[in-house]
Motif scaffolding. Structure first.
Motif, PDB file in Angstrom:
ATOM      1  N   LEU A  75     126.486  23.852  67.171  1.00 21.16           N
ATOM      2  CA  LEU A  75     126.191  25.219  66.742  1.00 21.16           C
ATOM      3  C   LEU A  75     127.334  25.789  65.902  1.00 21.16           C
ATOM      4  CD1 LEU A  75     124.760  26.456  70.155  1.00 21.16           C
ATOM      5  CD2 LEU A  75     123.461  25.792  68.113  1.00 21.16           C
ATOM      6  N   PRO A  76     127.086  26.105  64.628  1.00 23.71           N
ATOM      7  CA  PRO A  76     128.129  26.680  63.769  1.00 23.71           C
ATOM      8  C   PRO A  76     128.659  27.999  64.318  1.00 23.71           C
ATOM      9  CG  PRO A  76     126.287  25.897  62.461  1.00 23.71           C
ATOM     10  CD  PRO A  76     125.840  25.837  63.888  1.00 23.71           C
ATOM     11  N   ALA A  77     129.920  28.275  64.040  1.00 25.06           N
ATOM     12  CA  ALA A  77     130.596  29.407  64.673  1.00 25.06           C
ATOM     13  C   ALA A  77     130.348  30.743  63.988  1.00 25.06           C
ATOM     14  CB  ALA A  77     132.101  29.136  64.727  1.00 25.06           C
ATOM     15  N   GLU A  81     127.222  30.324  58.306  1.00 28.60           N
ATOM     16  CA  GLU A  81     127.141  28.883  58.555  1.00 28.60           C
ATOM     17  C   GLU A  81     125.935  28.556  59.433  1.00 28.60           C
ATOM     18  OE1 GLU A  81     131.889  27.660  58.447  1.00 28.60           O
ATOM     19  OE2 GLU A  81     130.980  28.333  60.328  1.00 28.60           O
ATOM     20  N   PHE A  82     125.653  29.414  60.389  1.00 29.40           N
ATOM     21  CA  PHE A  82     124.513  29.216  61.286  1.00 29.40           C
ATOM     22  C   PHE A  82     123.195  29.247  60.505  1.00 29.40           C
ATOM     23  CE2 PHE A  82     121.366  31.022  64.327  1.00 29.40           C
ATOM     24  CZ  PHE A  82     121.382  30.001  65.277  1.00 29.40           C
ATOM     25  N   LEU A  83     123.044  30.223  59.605  1.00 35.25           N
ATOM     26  CA  LEU A  83     121.831  30.312  58.798  1.00 35.25           C
ATOM     27  C   LEU A  83     121.673  29.087  57.899  1.00 35.25           C
ATOM     28  CD1 LEU A  83     121.487  34.022  57.592  1.00 35.25           C
ATOM     29  CD2 LEU A  83     120.295  32.866  59.460  1.00 35.25           C
ATOM     30  N   ASP A  84     122.772  28.642  57.296  1.00 33.75           N
ATOM     31  CA  ASP A  84     122.713  27.464  56.436  1.00 33.75           C
ATOM     32  C   ASP A  84     122.311  26.233  57.238  1.00 33.75           C
ATOM     33  OD1 ASP A  84     123.429  26.141  53.763  1.00 33.75           O
ATOM     34  OD2 ASP A  84     124.695  25.037  55.178  1.00 33.75           O
ATOM     35  N   ASP A  89     119.593  21.588  58.219  1.00 32.71           N
ATOM     36  CA  ASP A  89     119.858  20.449  59.102  1.00 32.71           C
ATOM     37  C   ASP A  89     118.560  19.679  59.385  1.00 32.71           C
ATOM     38  OD1 ASP A  89     120.304  19.042  61.841  1.00 32.71           O
ATOM     39  OD2 ASP A  89     122.307  19.597  61.169  1.00 32.71           O
ATOM     40  N   ARG A  90     118.629  18.364  59.256  1.00 36.83           N
ATOM     41  CA  ARG A  90     117.437  17.525  59.436  1.00 36.83           C
ATOM     42  C   ARG A  90     117.275  17.008  60.863  1.00 36.83           C
ATOM     43  NH1 ARG A  90     117.414  13.696  53.968  1.00 36.83           N
ATOM     44  NH2 ARG A  90     117.368  15.419  52.443  1.00 36.83           N
ATOM     45  N   LEU A 180     120.577  31.743  72.443  1.00 38.07           N
ATOM     46  CA  LEU A 180     121.680  32.529  73.012  1.00 38.07           C
ATOM     47  C   LEU A 180     122.847  32.607  72.039  1.00 38.07           C
ATOM     48  CD1 LEU A 180     121.682  31.300  76.739  1.00 38.07           C
ATOM     49  CD2 LEU A 180     120.665  33.377  75.791  1.00 38.07           C
ATOM     50  N   HIS A 181     123.111  31.506  71.355  1.00 34.55           N
ATOM     51  CA  HIS A 181     124.163  31.513  70.331  1.00 34.55           C
ATOM     52  C   HIS A 181     123.778  32.444  69.182  1.00 34.55           C
ATOM     53  CE1 HIS A 181     127.568  29.906  68.088  1.00 34.55           C
ATOM     54  NE2 HIS A 181     126.767  29.725  67.045  1.00 34.55           N
ATOM     55  N   HIS A 182     122.516  32.389  68.796  1.00 37.34           N
ATOM     56  CA  HIS A 182     121.991  33.259  67.743  1.00 37.34           C
ATOM     57  C   HIS A 182     122.172  34.727  68.118  1.00 37.34           C
ATOM     58  CE1 HIS A 182     118.367  33.851  64.776  1.00 37.34           C
ATOM     59  NE2 HIS A 182     119.384  34.626  64.480  1.00 37.34           N
TER      60      HIS A 182
END
Length: 258
Positions: A75-77, A81-84, A89-90, A180-182
């Motif tokens: 999970l990007p921080a 980065e999270f949206l990208d 991501d495949r 939860l990260h989102h």
């Protein structure tokens, strides 16, 4: 501000809710299966214990998905980065479902974050967070609690629509962890969760149970108050449920109009 006029007393909301849950049961999707056909009306035959071989052992059948645990997602921080990562991501759970990914919409730190389990198709087959009819009702619901569209953030637990409109239970932990990260990155003040599937993934409870009380979602080092209520799609199909949904919305603290 009420959403509807006084509801018709019959049938009761409880009986109508139960009828919705029976839909899948009537289709037979919640039934077990056997590897060999059997005559349903034939009398059952029970073998005497003494006729069983002495070396017989009982081996519990382990589902295939239990033997292949789903790997946790990296999970990007940061939010960009999270949206990208969500867009490209495949290796996401949804990658095998559809090439169409529906991204979340809204500003960070919204008054309300709205969460449903899966995207929806419109009449032309295009996929959206909420189809136009359901989106229109959603906006009315948010307005009723003092939250306009500029104060909300919309997201699905899964980015793509699955083949059958369901999410296999083996994927729930990974999707919940991602959500939860989102939530931690978005930092909403309050959360509305729509539908039975979202309630089960997030809270481990069905819709009827989760609706009984205000919920709290723990993420990062924070806790956000939440409610669970009927998906706008169900409210359009069964207008009598709008009164029940209004009761759910009232559990959230009223948002100031400022």
């Amino acid at each position: 501000m009420n959403l509807i006029s006084a509801p018709t007393p019959n049938p009761s909301p409880e009986s109508m809710i139960a009828s919705l849950q029976d839909w899948w049961s009537l289709a037979g999707v919640d039934l077990d299966y056997a590897d060999r056909p059997a005559a349903l009306l034939a009398p059952a035959t029970i073998a005497p214990v003494q006729d069983l071989p002495q070396t017989a052992t009982v081996t519990e059948r382990v589902p295939e998905e239990a033997r292949t645990p789903v790997q946790a997602e990296p999970l990007p921080a940061t939010y960009p980065e999270f949206l990208d990562w969500l867009a490209n991501d495949r290796k996401l759970v949804e990658s095998g479902w559809s090439k169409q990914r529906v991204m979340p919409q809204g500003d960070l730190e919204p008054e309300i974050m709205v969460i449903s389990a899966l995207p929806e198709k419109n009449r032309n087959g295009d996929v959206h967070l909420f189809n136009p009819d359901n989106r229109k009702l959603l906006e009315k619901m948010l307005t009723a609690i003092g939250c306009d569209s500029g104060q909300s953030y919309l997201a699905n637990i899964a980015l793509s629509l699955s083949y059958d409109g369901r999410i296999d239970e083996q994927h729930w932990p990974v999707l919940k962890n991602r959500l939860l990260h989102h939530i931690g990155l978005v930092r909403p003040h309050r959360i509305i969760c729509f539908g039975d599937l979202a309630a089960k993934i997030i809270f481990g409870q069905d819709l009827l149970t989760a609706r009984k009380n205000k919920q709290f979602i723990n993420h990062s080092s924070s806790q956000t108050e939440a409610i669970v209520t009927f998906h706008p799609r169900i409210l359009i199909e069964r207008p009598l449920f709008k009164a029940e949904a209004w009761k759910d919305l009232q559990m959230l603290t009223r948002i100031s109009a400022s």
